[in-house]
Design a protein around this motif. Structure first.
Motif, PDB file in Angstrom:
ATOM      1  N   THR A  52     -27.440 -13.763 -96.020  1.00 15.72           N
ATOM      2  CA  THR A  52     -28.556 -12.925 -95.582  1.00 15.72           C
ATOM      3  C   THR A  52     -29.878 -13.499 -96.063  1.00 15.72           C
ATOM      4  O   THR A  52     -30.848 -13.591 -95.304  1.00 15.72           O
ATOM      5  N   VAL A  53     -29.924 -13.874 -97.330  1.00 17.02           N
ATOM      6  CA  VAL A  53     -31.076 -14.598 -97.888  1.00 17.02           C
ATOM      7  C   VAL A  53     -30.512 -15.860 -98.535  1.00 17.02           C
ATOM      8  O   VAL A  53     -30.317 -15.923 -99.752  1.00 17.02           O
ATOM      9  N   PRO A  54     -30.223 -16.891 -97.718  1.00 16.24           N
ATOM     10  CA  PRO A  54     -29.635 -18.111 -98.275  1.00 16.24           C
ATOM     11  C   PRO A  54     -30.581 -18.785 -99.269  1.00 16.24           C
ATOM     12  O   PRO A  54     -31.802 -18.612 -99.207  1.00 16.24           O
ATOM     13  N   LEU A  55     -30.006 -19.546-100.171  1.00 13.99           N
ATOM     14  CA  LEU A  55     -30.814 -20.239-101.176  1.00 13.99           C
ATOM     15  C   LEU A  55     -31.851 -21.152-100.532  1.00 13.99           C
ATOM     16  O   LEU A  55     -32.933 -21.358-101.086  1.00 13.99           O
ATOM     17  N   ASN A  56     -31.539 -21.690 -99.368  1.00 16.09           N
ATOM     18  CA  ASN A  56     -32.484 -22.551 -98.653  1.00 16.09           C
ATOM     19  C   ASN A  56     -33.226 -21.821 -97.535  1.00 16.09           C
ATOM     20  O   ASN A  56     -33.920 -22.447 -96.730  1.00 16.09           O
ATOM     21  N   GLY A  57     -33.091 -20.498 -97.480  1.00 21.24           N
ATOM     22  CA  GLY A  57     -33.808 -19.704 -96.487  1.00 21.24           C
ATOM     23  C   GLY A  57     -33.208 -19.823 -95.098  1.00 21.24           C
ATOM     24  O   GLY A  57     -32.250 -20.560 -94.863  1.00 21.24           O
ATOM     25  N   ARG A  58     -33.803 -19.085 -94.153  1.00 24.76           N
ATOM     26  CA  ARG A  58     -33.391 -19.149 -92.745  1.00 24.76           C
ATOM     27  C   ARG A  58     -34.507 -18.592 -91.885  1.00 24.76           C
ATOM     28  O   ARG A  58     -35.340 -17.797 -92.345  1.00 24.76           O
ATOM     29  N   PRO A  59     -34.556 -18.982 -90.601  1.00 26.06           N
ATOM     30  CA  PRO A  59     -35.603 -18.466 -89.707  1.00 26.06           C
ATOM     31  C   PRO A  59     -35.417 -16.974 -89.436  1.00 26.06           C
ATOM     32  O   PRO A  59     -34.296 -16.499 -89.258  1.00 26.06           O
ATOM     33  N   ILE A  60     -36.525 -16.246 -89.408  1.00 24.14           N
ATOM     34  CA  ILE A  60     -36.550 -14.830 -89.028  1.00 24.14           C
ATOM     35  C   ILE A  60     -37.742 -14.657 -88.093  1.00 24.14           C
ATOM     36  O   ILE A  60     -38.891 -14.675 -88.535  1.00 24.14           O
ATOM     37  N   GLY A  61     -37.493 -14.486 -86.807  1.00 27.22           N
ATOM     38  CA  GLY A  61     -38.593 -14.345 -85.855  1.00 27.22           C
ATOM     39  C   GLY A  61     -39.490 -15.569 -85.877  1.00 27.22           C
ATOM     40  O   GLY A  61     -39.015 -16.712 -85.767  1.00 27.22           O
ATOM     41  N   GLU A  62     -40.798 -15.331 -86.045  1.00 28.47           N
ATOM     42  CA  GLU A  62     -41.755 -16.435 -86.050  1.00 28.47           C
ATOM     43  C   GLU A  62     -41.989 -17.014 -87.445  1.00 28.47           C
ATOM     44  O   GLU A  62     -42.807 -17.914 -87.615  1.00 28.47           O
ATOM     45  N   THR A  63     -41.292 -16.507 -88.423  1.00 26.59           N
ATOM     46  CA  THR A  63     -41.450 -17.003 -89.790  1.00 26.59           C
ATOM     47  C   THR A  63     -40.083 -17.430 -90.319  1.00 26.59           C
ATOM     48  O   THR A  63     -39.117 -17.569 -89.576  1.00 26.59           O
ATOM     49  N   HIS A  64     -39.975 -17.656 -91.592  1.00 34.11           N
ATOM     50  CA  HIS A  64     -38.680 -17.974 -92.193  1.00 34.11           C
ATOM     51  C   HIS A  64     -38.713 -17.632 -93.675  1.00 34.11           C
ATOM     52  O   HIS A  64     -39.772 -17.547 -94.295  1.00 34.11           O
ATOM     53  N   GLN A  65     -37.544 -17.418 -94.219  1.00 31.66           N
ATOM     54  CA  GLN A  65     -37.433 -17.174 -95.651  1.00 31.66           C
ATOM     55  C   GLN A  65     -37.674 -18.487 -96.396  1.00 31.66           C
ATOM     56  O   GLN A  65     -37.314 -19.560 -95.915  1.00 31.66           O
ATOM     57  N   GLY A  66     -38.285 -18.370 -97.574  1.00 33.29           N
ATOM     58  CA  GLY A  66     -38.544 -19.563 -98.354  1.00 33.29           C
ATOM     59  C   GLY A  66     -37.315 -20.051 -99.101  1.00 33.29           C
ATOM     60  O   GLY A  66     -36.270 -19.398 -99.126  1.00 33.29           O
ATOM     61  N   ARG A  67     -37.441 -21.212 -99.723  1.00 32.23           N
ATOM     62  CA  ARG A  67     -36.374 -21.791-100.539  1.00 32.23           C
ATOM     63  C   ARG A  67     -36.528 -21.290-101.977  1.00 32.23           C
ATOM     64  O   ARG A  67     -37.616 -21.344-102.549  1.00 32.23           O
TER      65      ARG A  67
END
Length: 266
Positions: free
Chosen positions: A184-199
């Motif tokens: 869900t919140v991977p250590l390396n992040g993942r795209p969400i819509g027009e943004t992405h989760q950070g590392r």
């Protein structure tokens, strides 16, 4: 006149009588609070302010009996913060790309001011913690609004997109705990819509440099695999992984609080 006075007193009651089962109102927002079980006005206590995950609520936090019990056994008040519609207004978020986080920082300031006014809280002993989106909220507080807090314990969340360009002094202790197989919140992040989760490592690396934290020492408390760094001020930057996915354990939070207490920071 007596009827009017009675009505006014009834209207005033909910604003005064707040706690784990009723909202403490501050303007258009609210929070909930549970004092330690054995606290009976014997002196101010520290506090754990908790930021819920996406679509969570302060009421839901207070239904977590294990969390309430753990905070009470640590001698801390549990303060459950409440996001707007179950969400936090964070920079680079999917619906908050232009946010600076200022609205949330003002809200947390208001919560702490109100809680210390209504209850016997020691404002110098407040730890901010949270899970998932709440963990993201905690990272932004740690970097951009650290002054009201003694330390930070984010679980399974980090910045949206990338760390802020600069953090605000002073550096505090951070203990970050994350599942090594979190999807869900991977250590390396993942795209969400027009943004992405950070590392996660980007957040840790930036804070390591900002706080002047040294070389890591490794340890394996509970089922965690931890790397701990210290700086000249005695703060710690600790990164712990557990085998598993997107989850939160009160045992891990209890460990973090004991670490902070052992370091004289709680």
């Amino acid at each position: 006149m007596r009827i009017l006075a009675l009505l006014l007193s009834l209207l005033a009651t909910p604003a005064l009588a707040c706690g784990p089962d009723s909202d403490c109102r501050i303007g258009e927002r609210s929070y909930r609070i549970s004092m330690p079980q054995d606290h009976a006005g014997t002196g101010p206590v520290g506090a754990l302010i908790w930021a819920h995950g996406y679509r969570g609520s302060a009421a839901g936090v207070m239904r977590n009996r294990a969390l309430r019990r753990m905070a009470s056994e640590a001698g801390l008040a549990l303060i459950a913060a409440q996001g707007v519609n179950g969400s936090w207004n964070l920079p680079n978020g999917p619906r908050t790309m232009d946010s600076t986080g200022a609205a949330e920082f003002a809200y947390f300031d208001a919560v702490l001011a109100d809680a210390t006014n209504r209850f016997d809280i020691d404002p110098s002993r407040v730890v901010a913690s949270g899970f998932s989106a709440g963990g993201m909220m905690v990272w932004y507080l740690a970097c951009l609004h650290p002054q009201p807090f003694a330390a930070f314990v984010p679980f399974s969340g980090t910045y949206w997109k990338e760390p802020p360009a600069n953090c605000t002094a002073p550096a505090r202790s951070i203990l970050h705990i994350h599942g090594d197989a979190d999807r869900t919140v991977p250590l390396n992040g993942r795209p969400i819509g027009e943004t992405h989760q950070g590392r996660v490592m980007d957040a840790l690396s930036q804070y390591r440099e900002f706080g002047g934290f040294g070389n890591p020492a490794q340890s394996k408390p509970l089922n965690l695999s931890c790397k701990t760094r210290k700086n000249a001020s005695g703060n710690i930057l600790e990164y712990c992984l557990f085998p598993g996915g997107h989850s939160f354990s009160t045992r891990h939070l209890g460990y973090a609080l004991k670490r902070l207490k052992a370091e004289g920071q709680l």
